[in-house]
Design a protein around this motif. Structure first.
Motif, PDB file in Angstrom:
ATOM      1  N   ASN A   1       0.848  -1.188   0.000  1.00 48.24           N
ATOM      2  CA  ASN A   1       0.000   0.000   0.000  1.00 48.24           C
ATOM      3  C   ASN A   1       0.884   1.237   0.000  1.00 48.24           C
ATOM      4  O   ASN A   1       2.071   1.161   0.322  1.00 48.24           O
ATOM      5  N   GLN A   2       0.282   2.380  -0.332  1.00 50.83           N
ATOM      6  CA  GLN A   2       0.985   3.642  -0.091  1.00 50.83           C
ATOM      7  C   GLN A   2       0.996   3.892   1.404  1.00 50.83           C
ATOM      8  O   GLN A   2      -0.048   3.991   2.032  1.00 50.83           O
ATOM      9  N   ILE A   3       2.161   3.986   1.971  1.00 48.32           N
ATOM     10  CA  ILE A   3       2.304   4.256   3.395  1.00 48.32           C
ATOM     11  C   ILE A   3       2.565   5.751   3.539  1.00 48.32           C
ATOM     12  O   ILE A   3       3.607   6.254   3.095  1.00 48.32           O
ATOM     13  N   GLN A   4       1.602   6.474   4.096  1.00 46.78           N
ATOM     14  CA  GLN A   4       1.779   7.922   4.228  1.00 46.78           C
ATOM     15  C   GLN A   4       2.945   8.202   5.168  1.00 46.78           C
ATOM     16  O   GLN A   4       3.036   7.630   6.255  1.00 46.78           O
ATOM     17  N   ALA A   5       3.812   9.101   4.753  1.00 50.55           N
ATOM     18  CA  ALA A   5       5.005   9.371   5.558  1.00 50.55           C
ATOM     19  C   ALA A   5       4.632   9.831   6.963  1.00 50.55           C
ATOM     20  O   ALA A   5       5.278   9.463   7.945  1.00 50.55           O
ATOM     21  N   GLU A   6       3.556  10.638   7.073  1.00 51.63           N
ATOM     22  CA  GLU A   6       3.183  11.181   8.381  1.00 51.63           C
ATOM     23  C   GLU A   6       2.499  10.138   9.258  1.00 51.63           C
ATOM     24  O   GLU A   6       2.157  10.411  10.402  1.00 51.63           O
ATOM     25  N   ALA A   7       2.329   8.913   8.738  1.00 52.62           N
ATOM     26  CA  ALA A   7       1.720   7.842   9.529  1.00 52.62           C
ATOM     27  C   ALA A   7       2.760   7.067  10.328  1.00 52.62           C
ATOM     28  O   ALA A   7       2.483   5.982  10.824  1.00 52.62           O
ATOM     29  N   PHE A   8       3.945   7.643  10.485  1.00 51.02           N
ATOM     30  CA  PHE A   8       5.007   6.975  11.250  1.00 51.02           C
ATOM     31  C   PHE A   8       4.565   6.715  12.689  1.00 51.02           C
ATOM     32  O   PHE A   8       3.710   7.404  13.227  1.00 51.02           O
ATOM     33  N   GLN A   9       5.230   5.705  13.321  1.00 50.42           N
ATOM     34  CA  GLN A   9       5.026   5.492  14.758  1.00 50.42           C
ATOM     35  C   GLN A   9       6.027   6.282  15.592  1.00 50.42           C
ATOM     36  O   GLN A   9       5.787   6.548  16.760  1.00 50.42           O
ATOM     37  N   SER A  10       7.160   6.593  14.994  1.00 50.71           N
ATOM     38  CA  SER A  10       8.170   7.336  15.725  1.00 50.71           C
ATOM     39  C   SER A  10       9.050   8.040  14.696  1.00 50.71           C
ATOM     40  O   SER A  10       9.051   7.668  13.515  1.00 50.71           O
ATOM     41  N   GLN A  11       9.783   9.042  15.148  1.00 43.90           N
ATOM     42  CA  GLN A  11      10.633   9.781  14.218  1.00 43.90           C
ATOM     43  C   GLN A  11      11.666  10.569  14.983  1.00 43.90           C
ATOM     44  O   GLN A  11      11.575  10.714  16.191  1.00 43.90           O
ATOM     45  N   SER A  12      12.602  11.112  14.271  1.00 49.20           N
ATOM     46  CA  SER A  12      13.506  12.093  14.861  1.00 49.20           C
ATOM     47  C   SER A  12      13.852  13.141  13.830  1.00 49.20           C
ATOM     48  O   SER A  12      14.182  12.811  12.687  1.00 49.20           O
ATOM     49  N   GLY A  13      13.740  14.392  14.215  1.00 51.20           N
ATOM     50  CA  GLY A  13      14.260  15.497  13.436  1.00 51.20           C
ATOM     51  C   GLY A  13      13.357  16.079  12.379  1.00 51.20           C
ATOM     52  O   GLY A  13      13.676  17.117  11.812  1.00 51.20           O
TER      53      GLY A  13
END
Ligand SMILES: [Ca+2]
Length: 455
Positions: A324-336
């Motif tokens: 599927n297209q995984i929306q970038a803003e649908a992350f579970q965690s991130q940094s920066g």
């Protein structure tokens, strides 16, 4: 958007944090509290900023006038005020709160403020829970002086935006409503058809209770709503200061209405209306009256969205499939990075401000039993001359070597999107996917809209 890019602030954290606070140049540390464990914050506004300034335009749309363009008059509720973008009605207080203030002028005309999130994709991850919460003090006014005051913290189904005539099928979650300065919080679901239907419109399915310990008007309280897809039947729940006072289940309203209102994401609204059906109905006569006082503000310390459990990402959508297209803003965690809102109508959200060392984490991405051989991401870059970097995919640990990557430099602008493929070594099974950003320069070099995999 490009004008705020230079104010990018490094977020030296390992978990998802406040992401959409732009511009960030003056931001103090966010004070949105972490909820009990298991929740991932996917969005928040702490309303930190200089006194007498408007709330972040990256986060909020300011509604003005007596109706949406082409929408029902008096905002569909009979409320009488004119919403403005004046800081007299709508501003930060400089102490970390948003202030929405109804004001009556010398001719008896009322103005006030109403904002709604740019984002309209708030929903639980598949099989998980969405939590929307605000810490709010209602306008500090009671008795006859409060007649007509109608503060609200609520959410509307995304398809309402731009249509305005599909209510209530698209769903409305009233997380906190109050009228006439009564010490009570109302939580209400609107759904189905109007009048009548499974949500008993136009009243909706509601419950109310007094605020715990101190009145709703005299103190801040937290108002929380949860949309729970992890239980069967699915459930909606309303809380004040952590105490549940209302719930509605899927079986209560039936599968048709439920699936209609849960087919879409939601946007969040904050406003103080004056007059209209709700305060008039409770009072038994028209409001406001000559006794109603001007200038009592609703204060909002923060609004935040968290998710828990499920798959397919904190921002919802995407599902658990790598294909599927995984929306970038649908992350579970991130940094920066930060979540940005595209300026064009075709946009939506993206993850921006990515630079060397930044990363995104997506849990439980299912590649199936037949190996994936390709990675594709939709990216844009307005990076300066000589600035470029790698968009890499790693599995299960950020210290593992990338399984694939592509290089990106200036694409013609921060919203000049292109889909770039890269080969990856064959991947099967379910993995935590990390998108990592590596560059020899320190400047931001890429925005990412979505990613997907192919065989
Ligand atoms: Ca605050």
């Amino acid at each position: 958007m490009p004008t705020t890019r230079m104010y990018r602030r490094r977020l030296a954290v390992g978990a998802a944090v406040v992401l959409a606070l732009a511009p960030l140049s003056y931001q103090a540390q966010a004070s949105v509290p972490p909820p009990d464990s298991g929740w991932t914050q996917v969005w928040a506004d702490d309303f930190t900023g200089n006194a007498n300034t408007l709330p972040s335009s990256s986060n909020w749309i300011i509604d003005t006038g007596h109706a949406y363009p082409g929408g029902p008059g008096n905002w569909g509720t009979g409320e009488i005020q004119n919403y403005t973008n004046s800081t007299s009605n709508l501003s930060l207080d400089g102490g970390g709160n948003l202030r929405i203030t109804p004001i009556k002028d010398g001719s008896g005309n009322w103005t006030s403020g109403r904002i709604e999130t740019q984002r309209s994709d708030f929903r639980p991850p598949s099989g998980g829970v969405l939590r929307l919460e605000g810490r709010i003090q209602m306008p500090n006014v009671t008795g006859n002086a409060a007649l007509g005051y109608w503060p609200a913290f609520w959410a509307l189904g995304a398809p309402y935006r731009g249509n305005y005539w599909n209510w209530p099928a698209i769903g409305e979650f009233d997380i906190m409503e109050n009228v006439n300065g009564i010490n009570s919080v109302w939580g209400v679901l609107h759904c189905g058809v109007n009048p009548g239907g499974p949500c008993n419109e136009t009243n909706g399915l509601g419950a109310s209770r007094a605020c715990p310990s101190s009145s709703c008007q005299s103190a801040f309280h937290t108002y929380r709503f949860e949309w729970d897809q992890s239980v069967s039947p699915n459930q909606l729940r309303w809380y004040v200061d952590g105490q549940q006072f209302h719930s509605v289940t899927q079986s209560q309203i039936g599968n048709d209405a439920w699936s209609q209102m849960t087919a879409n994401g939601y946007f969040i609204l904050l406003n103080v209306a004056m007059g209209g059906a709700f305060p008039n109905g409770v009072a038994g006569f028209g409001t406001p009256t000559g006794d109603t006082v001007s200038g009592r503000s609703m204060l909002v310390d923060y609004v935040a969205a968290w998710t828990r459990g499920g798959s397919g990402g904190g921002g919802g959508g995407g599902g658990g499939s790598a294909y599927n297209q995984i929306q970038a803003e649908a992350f579970q965690s991130q940094s920066g990075t930060q979540v940005g809102a595209a300026s064009s109508a075709t946009g939506g959200q993206y993850v921006g401000w990515a630079a060397n060392g930044d990363w995104l984490q997506f849990n439980n991405i299912d590649f199936g039993s037949s190996a994936a051989r390709q990675f594709t991401a939709r990216v844009a870059s307005g990076a300066g001359s000589g600035i470029s970097g790698l968009v890499e995919v790693r599995l299960d640990s950020r210290s593992n070597s990338p399984i694939g990557s592509f290089s990106v430099g200036n694409t013609g602008g921060w919203e000049s999107w292109r889909s770039i493929p890269a080969n990856i070594s064959g991947v099967t099974g379910t993995h935590t996917v990390y998108v990592t950003f590596t560059s020899g320069q320190s400047a931001d070099f890429v925005n990412i809209d979505w990613l997907t995999f192919g065989r």
